[in-house]
Motif scaffolding. Sequence first.
Motif, PDB file in Angstrom:
ATOM      1  N   MET A   1      -1.564  -1.289 -12.614  1.00 22.87           N
ATOM      2  CA  MET A   1      -1.584   0.155 -12.725  1.00 22.87           C
ATOM      3  C   MET A   1      -1.234   0.820 -11.389  1.00 22.87           C
ATOM      4  SD  MET A   1      -4.465   2.427 -14.455  1.00 22.87           S
ATOM      5  CE  MET A   1      -3.950   3.868 -15.252  1.00 22.87           C
TER       6      MET A   1
ATOM      7  N   GLU B   1       0.499  -0.550  -9.005  1.00 25.13           N
ATOM      8  CA  GLU B   1       1.905  -0.876  -8.757  1.00 25.13           C
ATOM      9  C   GLU B   1       2.822   0.063  -9.539  1.00 25.13           C
ATOM     10  OE1 GLU B   1       5.154  -2.747  -7.103  1.00 25.13           O
ATOM     11  OE2 GLU B   1       3.052  -2.857  -6.518  1.00 25.13           O
ATOM     12  N   GLU B   2       2.455   0.347 -10.763  1.00 24.76           N
ATOM     13  CA  GLU B   2       3.239   1.253 -11.604  1.00 24.76           C
ATOM     14  C   GLU B   2       3.277   2.653 -10.987  1.00 24.76           C
ATOM     15  OE1 GLU B   2       2.634   2.832 -16.056  1.00 24.76           O
ATOM     16  OE2 GLU B   2       2.526   0.647 -15.869  1.00 24.76           O
ATOM     17  N   ARG B   3       2.148   3.086 -10.514  1.00 25.23           N
ATOM     18  CA  ARG B   3       2.059   4.406  -9.876  1.00 25.23           C
ATOM     19  C   ARG B   3       2.896   4.444  -8.608  1.00 25.23           C
ATOM     20  NH1 ARG B   3       1.948   9.573 -10.157  1.00 25.23           N
ATOM     21  NH2 ARG B   3       0.690  10.592  -8.602  1.00 25.23           N
ATOM     22  N   ARG B   4       2.844   3.352  -7.839  1.00 24.61           N
ATOM     23  CA  ARG B   4       3.609   3.266  -6.598  1.00 24.61           C
ATOM     24  C   ARG B   4       5.109   3.343  -6.906  1.00 24.61           C
ATOM     25  NH1 ARG B   4       6.683   0.155  -4.019  1.00 24.61           N
ATOM     26  NH2 ARG B   4       6.489  -1.628  -5.376  1.00 24.61           N
ATOM     27  N   LYS B   5       5.563   2.668  -7.956  1.00 22.93           N
ATOM     28  CA  LYS B   5       6.972   2.701  -8.341  1.00 22.93           C
ATOM     29  C   LYS B   5       7.396   4.103  -8.750  1.00 22.93           C
ATOM     30  CE  LYS B   5       7.531  -2.117  -9.716  1.00 22.93           C
ATOM     31  NZ  LYS B   5       7.819  -3.058 -10.816  1.00 22.93           N
ATOM     32  N   LYS B   6       6.535   4.804  -9.479  1.00 23.50           N
ATOM     33  CA  LYS B   6       6.841   6.175  -9.889  1.00 23.50           C
ATOM     34  C   LYS B   6       6.970   7.083  -8.673  1.00 23.50           C
ATOM     35  CE  LYS B   6       4.863   6.175 -14.529  1.00 23.50           C
ATOM     36  NZ  LYS B   6       3.853   6.786 -15.417  1.00 23.50           N
TER      37      LYS B   6
ATOM     38  N   GLU C   1       7.729   6.102  -5.635  1.00 18.44           N
ATOM     39  CA  GLU C   1       8.940   5.681  -4.932  1.00 18.44           C
ATOM     40  C   GLU C   1      10.188   6.268  -5.598  1.00 18.44           C
ATOM     41  OE1 GLU C   1      11.237   1.506  -4.135  1.00 18.44           O
ATOM     42  OE2 GLU C   1       9.045   1.495  -3.968  1.00 18.44           O
TER      43      GLU C   1
END
Length: 64
Positions: free
Chosen positions: A1, A3-8, A10
Motif C-alpha cells: 500500500m 509502495e502504491e502511494r509512493r508510485k502515485k 512519483e
Amino acid sequence: MVEERRKKIELGIKGGEKAEQIIKQVEQEKTRIIKEADVQAVAIISAAERNAQKKAQEIALQAD
C-alpha cells in the motif's frame, strides 16, 4: 500500500514536471509568434505609408 502511494506521488511529480515543460514551450512559441507578428505589422505599416506617399505625390502632380 505504501509502495502504491509512493508510485502515485512519483507519477504526480513527473506529470507536474512534464506540464511545466509544456508550459515553458508554449510560452516560448507564443513569444516567437508575437515577435513575428510585430515584424509583419511593421512591414505592412511601412508599405502602406510608402503607398500613401506615392499616391499623394501622384495626386499632387495631377493637380498641377
